[in-house]
Design a protein around this motif. Structure first.
Motif, PDB file in Angstrom:
ATOM      1  N   THR A  88       0.138  -1.159  15.131  1.00 21.04           N
ATOM      2  CA  THR A  88      -0.354  -0.578  14.011  1.00 21.04           C
ATOM      3  C   THR A  88      -0.735  -1.588  12.864  1.00 21.04           C
ATOM      4  N   HIS A  89       0.137  -2.543  12.917  1.00 20.55           N
ATOM      5  CA  HIS A  89       0.110  -3.556  11.656  1.00 20.55           C
ATOM      6  C   HIS A  89       0.298  -4.942  12.320  1.00 20.55           C
ATOM      7  N   ARG A 144       0.702  -1.197   0.124  1.00 14.66           N
ATOM      8  CA  ARG A 144      -0.174  -0.068  -0.041  1.00 14.66           C
ATOM      9  C   ARG A 144       1.157   1.157  -0.040  1.00 14.66           C
ATOM     10  N   HIS A 200      -4.739   1.121  -2.256  1.00 17.62           N
ATOM     11  CA  HIS A 200      -4.500  -0.207  -1.977  1.00 17.62           C
ATOM     12  C   HIS A 200      -3.853  -0.745  -3.213  1.00 17.62           C
ATOM     13  N   GLN A 224     -11.757   1.455   3.172  1.00 21.96           N
ATOM     14  CA  GLN A 224     -11.418   1.567   4.531  1.00 21.96           C
ATOM     15  C   GLN A 224     -11.240   0.207   5.101  1.00 21.96           C
ATOM     16  N   VAL A 248      -7.402  -0.303   3.088  1.00 24.03           N
ATOM     17  CA  VAL A 248      -6.440   0.321   3.710  1.00 24.03           C
ATOM     18  C   VAL A 248      -6.201   0.622   5.129  1.00 24.03           C
ATOM     19  N   ASP A 249      -7.345   0.534   5.910  1.00 22.69           N
ATOM     20  CA  ASP A 249      -7.439   0.696   7.165  1.00 22.69           C
ATOM     21  C   ASP A 249      -7.698  -0.824   8.072  1.00 22.69           C
ATOM     22  N   GLN A 250      -8.137  -1.732   7.333  1.00 25.91           N
ATOM     23  CA  GLN A 250      -8.462  -2.908   7.825  1.00 25.91           C
ATOM     24  C   GLN A 250      -9.633  -2.872   8.803  1.00 25.91           C
ATOM     25  N   ASN A 251     -10.520  -1.810   8.352  1.00 30.45           N
ATOM     26  CA  ASN A 251     -11.502  -1.645   8.892  1.00 30.45           C
ATOM     27  C   ASN A 251     -13.088  -2.365   8.319  1.00 30.45           C
TER      28      ASN A 251
END
Length: 512
Positions: free
Chosen positions: A167-168, A104, A403, A485, A488-491
């Motif tokens: 964070t990851h 990403r 992404h 979302q 990119v944000d894993q939401n």
């Protein structure tokens, strides 16, 4: 005197010659001033910073990010090599993400170099690079990924800060689980006297179920006289998840994503109808939605179709072999392919309604859906027949998305894992949401991924007793934002809410 068209043609020839050499980054000295000005004015190249350009498409709108995201890593490599020679590397945290196949585009890229000035260089579309005046990965600690100087995994695990685990977490678990043994890490821990880092790595290993490696790290460091206290850097655990050392990184990452995201989905979905619908009635309801579904799904992808064209295709009044006008119409070819694929998906739905496993059916049938989807375009000569052979063998980029889909070498592993997960998953809502999301996350084809993802979604809807569901083109922006979302944000919450909210909703009819 040359005409403006001839001058533009000259500039395009110069740009084409550079691209034939494999150049994806253009420098001031690569073109004359007149050539640069004409190509920039017509939208064929785009400035990133002073003296640096990337190729672009003239039909891209203002603010379009695709050209930049497609060129980003090549640009970064060329730019950093020009500034620092070979005296640079990406940060250990960024190195770990790339080792985990997470490509990403970051908002800010951290780079280490003894020639760094501790300042930010702004690129386009809000991205930047921050050069830290620190030594980067040296000699035995450095490797190269896609022309980028990065830390080797064992060196990055020691140099990275603890925050990267929070964070990851998916990427860090992916990397840790892929280590066959920790001897190279242990050597660096011992030689550097890294007792705090040793405790963190021991805790991280225990988090993913590798208790033996955790004990080995602790006992070896203590035997060398170091006081080591184990700490778990992850925010939580994934109970019941089995880590496989011999699994390809892409497969491991997909399985981790599934396990991490799945529990947030079921509560957002309504319960399926208590009384099962007769297969014949269900399939008739699907057929009744065909025109509406085809209009919205094709329109989301940018095709211009209407109810009359779609209905003409369904009746068989359209034939690219005999109708020259239709043969030239990209939209009509897409409509024909959609009709044929829709019928193939209906046959798959019928098998699922008979009680067969939806994940297994999707695995067996999805290649046939794809062949039907693009068969008319092959017949008309718009795309080569080889495009129907299978998954892509080159990179692909999603318009407007940060992404970056998986590398082509990783696609087959990831797709196999996706279908295994669909096969094993007992909760229908999870199959619906993650089936669609992870399919487009992988992006296994050069084209048609959105349509294929929605076909897969509806097969999974049928497997849970939910009705065939249409995503209206009027809600395209919300649909794409929710997918972004998740990617990119894993939401996954917004995407699950979006799909759940469409269940039972009557979509706007296709225009006549």
């Amino acid at each position: 005197m040359a005409t403006p068209q001839e001058k533009l043609a000259d500039a395009l020839e110069a740009l084409h010659a550079l691209q034939e050499q494999g150049r994806t980054v253009i420098r001031t000295q690569d073109l004359t001033r007149v050539q640069r000005e004409r190509l920039t004015r017509q939208g064929f190249i785009r400035p990133v910073i002073n003296g640096w350009y990337i190729p672009a498409r003239p039909d891209e709108t203002v603010g379009e990010t695709t050209a930049w995201y497609a060129s980003y890593w090549d640009f970064v490599s060329a730019y950093l090599e020009d500034r620092f020679g070979d005296a640079w590397s990406l940060s250990p945290e960024q190195s770990l993400l790339l080792h985990a196949e997470q490509w990403r585009v970051p908002e800010q890229l951290l780079v280490r170099s003894p020639r760094g000035r501790g300042q930010v260089t702004q690129f386009i579309h809000g991205s930047s690079v921050y050069d830290l005046r620190l030594p980067g990965a040296q000699d035995r600690d450095q490797t190269v990924l896609r022309n980028l100087r990065v830390y080797k995994v064992e060196a990055a695990l020691i140099a990275a800060g603890p925050g990267v685990y929070a964070t990851h977490p998916t990427e860090m678990r992916t990397v840790l689980a892929g280590q066959r043994d920790f001897s190279a890490v242990l050597e660096r821990l011992l030689n550097g006297g890294h007792s705090v880092i040793a405790g963190r790595l021991a805790g991280a290993c225990r988090n993913i179920g590798r208790d033996g490696e955790a004990v080995e790290i602790l006992e070896t460091m203590r035997a060398a006289g170091y006081d080591v206290r184990e700490t778990d850097p992850f925010a939580g655990r994934l109970p019941g998840f089995v880590y496989r050392r011999d699994e390809p990184p892409a497969s491991r990452r997909i399985r981790l994503m599934w396990q991490t995201l799945r529990d947030d989905i079921p509560a957002r979905f309504p319960a399926p109808a208590h009384q099962a619908v007769a297969p014949r009635d269900y399939l008739q309801a699907v057929e009744d939605l065909y025109v509406t579904d085809a209009y919205h799904s094709l329109s989301i992808e940018g095709y211009r179709v209407d109810a009359a064209l779609i209905d003409r295709v369904r009746r068989g009044d359209w034939n690219p072999e005999s109708n020259d006008e239709d043969r030239r119409q990209r939209d009509a070819l897409a409509a024909r392919g959609y009709h044929d694929a829709f019928q193939a998906v209906k046959a798959s739905v019928a098998r699922v309604l008979e009680g067969q496993n939806a994940g297994r059916i999707a695995d067996e049938d999805h290649r046939g859906w794809y062949r039907q989807l693009f068969g008319p375009s092959v017949t008309a000569g718009l795309i080569p027949a080889g495009a129907l052979a299978g998954y892509r063998n080159g990179p692909v980029y999603i318009r407007g998305s940060r992404h970056t889909p998986l590398n082509p070498d990783a696609v087959r592993d990831a797709m196999g894992t996706l279908f295994e997960l669909l096969d094993e998953e007992a909760e229908p809502s999870v199959r619906v949401v993650l089936g669609h999301f992870i399919f487009v996350y992988i992006h296994p084809y050069l084209d048609g991924n959105g349509r294929m993802g929605r076909f897969l979604m509806n097969l999974m809807f049928a497997s849970g007793g939910y009705p065939w569901t249409v995503i209206p083109v009027q809600r395209r922006q919300a649909y794409m934002a929710a997918l972004e979302q998740a990617s990119v944000d894993q939401n996954i919450g917004p995407f699950a809410d979006f799909l759940a909210g469409l269940i039972g909703e009557t979509p706007p009819a296709a225009p006549a």
